[in-house]
Design a protein around this motif. Structure first.
Motif, short mmCIF file in Angstrom:
data_model
loop_
_atom_site.label_atom_id
_atom_site.label_comp_id
_atom_site.label_asym_id
_atom_site.label_seq_id
_atom_site.Cartn_x
_atom_site.Cartn_y
_atom_site.Cartn_z
N ASP A 1 1.08 -1.46 0.06
CA ASP A 1 -0.40 -0.30 -0.11
C ASP A 1 0.86 1.10 -0.23
O ASP A 1 0.61 2.30 -0.82
N ARG A 2 1.65 1.22 0.85
CA ARG A 2 2.85 2.65 0.42
C ARG A 2 4.38 2.53 0.48
O ARG A 2 4.60 0.85 1.36
N ILE B 1 8.35 4.16 1.22
CA ILE B 1 8.83 5.29 1.81
C ILE B 1 10.29 5.17 1.60
O ILE B 1 11.16 3.90 1.86
N ASN C 1 1.16 6.09 -4.08
CA ASN C 1 1.89 5.57 -3.62
C ASN C 1 3.00 5.31 -2.68
O ASN C 1 3.10 4.71 -1.60
N GLY D 1 5.64 9.64 8.21
CA GLY D 1 4.41 8.76 7.53
C GLY D 1 3.76 8.76 8.73
O GLY D 1 2.02 8.86 8.49
N MET E 1 0.37 9.46 6.19
CA MET E 1 0.38 8.33 5.46
C MET E 1 0.00 6.93 5.89
O MET E 1 -0.25 6.31 5.03
N THR E 2 -0.13 6.43 7.02
CA THR E 2 0.28 5.79 7.94
C THR E 2 -1.02 5.12 8.43
O THR E 2 -1.21 5.87 9.45
N LEU F 1 -2.76 -1.25 6.47
CA LEU F 1 -2.43 -1.05 5.33
C LEU F 1 -0.67 -1.93 5.12
O LEU F 1 -0.58 -2.25 7.07
N LEU G 1 3.41 -1.62 4.86
CA LEU G 1 4.17 -0.47 4.42
C LEU G 1 5.48 -0.72 4.35
O LEU G 1 5.67 -1.36 5.64
N CYS H 1 9.74 0.37 4.16
CA CYS H 1 10.60 1.30 3.42
C CYS H 1 12.38 0.18 3.85
O CYS H 1 11.92 -0.30 4.43
N HIS I 1 5.41 1.74 12.43
CA HIS I 1 4.15 2.24 11.81
C HIS I 1 3.42 1.24 12.21
O HIS I 1 1.97 1.55 11.93
#
Length: 471
Positions: A35-36, A38, A63, A120, A125-126, A130, A132, A134, A142
């Motif tokens: 979903d995300r 970073i 995203n 985030g 964003m978080t 989700l 996520l 990085c 997160h």
């Protein structure tokens, strides 16, 4: 006659199941939708180079977000404040790459810029539920908002091009913390106590779900501190079930849903908690009422004792490998078995990082520092420009400066020592960061992990001090 036993799923299973695209029987891995994503300034350029070489576009540019943090200079907000030429080029390169591929970017001149694990959550964003990723190991942070999040050492280009990642299924662990925290005990002390219980590899292959009345009573920023350090117990990530505290924190955030979408999201988020009959692969329990302010003595986050405790003796450990590791740590740290940590002189203090660089951390430290003076060099670095601006509106910067601290600009700073903020060889630093391995804050540096109020207490006394004596 067969009786059907009640079954249930953990929070980890619920999030995981909604993200599975397909399963590979041969490898046992699942392809999960991401979903995300970073991106930071440390290694993202490799992914962009690979995309260009293969002629691949980014699948879901809306995203993906990038921004400098590891190399951002605490001495100033401009690109020229980044002293190292190679790192300055990486900061510029990330900005150019994000612009080329149409990705969100929080650059040095952006009011939203900061450490990725601070930015985030505060930007929304978080979000709960989700998946996520990085490129930084402390992406576990997160999970405090109910997101499945972990760092990745490779595969960034694959995620950018496909929006998915192959992942081997993880085990679920629950750390239940019950009771009211005693006076002077911070969220940092809670997670250090959990890591001491588990050991530096006790969470390997697991995602730790933190639960219990102590966790439920925490603010979101305190929960972020707890989940941040999950990786220091060897876990892949940390999770806390979203609740009313989570919803109140997220409401109105720039990237959070609004209107009818918000209502629908909250209705779904309320389902994101482990079922009563859910089975965990491992469970531990911590009595928060028995905790005290913690401080580390060795070179892992598990090497901690209460501030009024003593350095442990390697001879009391049955395992030869563990004894050897302790002996090496004590030699590196310049400590002797049995000696008290309280009263040990420190050479400098650092308050900041993705663990403890948020507004509540700065408020706590400033409250202790008001009308006091630091006896050793001390640096405080807000986790983001949003935090910095809020602190300055509240006058916290003046309290730090009048106490003799240097008021820095946002970034990872002395936590990792890649932007020029380091600890000299042989010197001791009381630090609110997350890691204390050999050389983490500079070659030969000696790091003692602690909470923001413990770091502030060390600054004004020049030694490791039980903060309860000053509060």
């Amino acid at each position: 006659m067969t009786i059907d036993m009640p079954t249930g799923r953990t929070l980890l299973q619920k999030i995981w199941d909604t993200h599975v695209v397909l399963h590979d029987d041969k490898s046992g891995q699942d392809l999960l939708h991401v979903d995300r994503l970073i991106l930071t300034d440390t290694s993202s350029f490799h992914a962009f180079d690979l995309l260009r070489a293969e002629g691949l576009p980014v699948r879901n540019p809306r995203n993906i977000f990038g921004g400098p943090d590891h190399f951002a200079a605490s001495r100033g907000p401009a690109i020229d404040d980044v002293a190292d030429e190679e790192r300055r080029a990486l900061v510029r390169g990330l900005a150019n790459d994000c612009a080329e591929y149409g990705l969100g970017h929080f650059g040095l001149g952006d009011g939203r810029m900061g450490i990725s694990h601070v930015v985030g959550p505060e930007q929304g964003m978080t979000l709960p539920g989700l998946f996520l990723l990085c490129g930084d190991s402390h992406t576990s942070t997160h999970g405090a908002l109910g997101a499945l999040a972990f760092g990745m050492g490779g595969g960034t280009a694959h995620v950018m091009a496909t929006g998915c990642l192959w992942v081997k299924p993880l085990k679920a662990m629950r750390a239940r913390v019950e009771g009211k925290r005693p006076f002077g005990v911070a969220a940092k002390d809670v997670i250090l106590a959990i890591i001491r219980e588990l050991g530096p590899a006790g969470g390997f292959g697991h995602v730790i779900e933190y639960a219990g009345s102590t966790i439920e009573a925490m603010t979101i920023e305190e929960r972020l501190t707890v989940c941040n350090m999950s990786i220091e117990a060897g876990a892949r990530g940390g999770l806390i079930a979203p609740d009313e505290t989570t919803f109140a924190y997220l409401h109105g955030r720039p990237m959070a849903p609004r209107g009818a979408q918000w209502d629908a999201a909250v209705a779904y988020w309320r389902t994101l908690r482990s079922d009563p009959a859910a089975a965990f692969d491992r469970e531990i329990a911590i009595d928060a009422t028995a905790l005290a302010p913690m401080v580390s003595w060795g070179n892992t986050a598990a090497d901690v004792v209460p501030v009024d405790g003593r350095v442990p003796d390697p001879r009391e450990r049955a395992d030869a490998g563990e004894r050897g590791a302790m002996e090496r740590s004590l030699a590196y740290m310049g400590l002797e078995p049995g000696m008290p940590l309280a009263g040990l002189p420190v050479d400098q203090v650092f308050i900041g990082s993705c663990t403890n660089g948020r507004i509540e951390d700065l408020r706590d430290a400033a409250a202790l520092l008001k009308n006091r003076k630091a006896r050793v060099p001390a640096l405080v670095v807000p986790g983001s420009n949003v935090v910095k601006a809020q602190a300055e509106r509240e006058g916290l910067d003046r309290i730090f400066i009048e106490a003799g601290f240097t008021w820095g600009h946002p970034g990872c700073s002395m936590c990792v020592g890649t932007n020029g903020d380091t600890v000299a060889a042989g010197q001791r630093c009381m630090s609110t960061s997350n890691r204390n391995f050999m050389g983490r804050q500079g070659p030969g540096s000696r790091t003692h992990l602690a909470s923001p109020i413990m770091a502030a207490a060390a600054a004004v006394t020049g030694r490791i001090t039980d903060v309860r004596e000053l509060l």
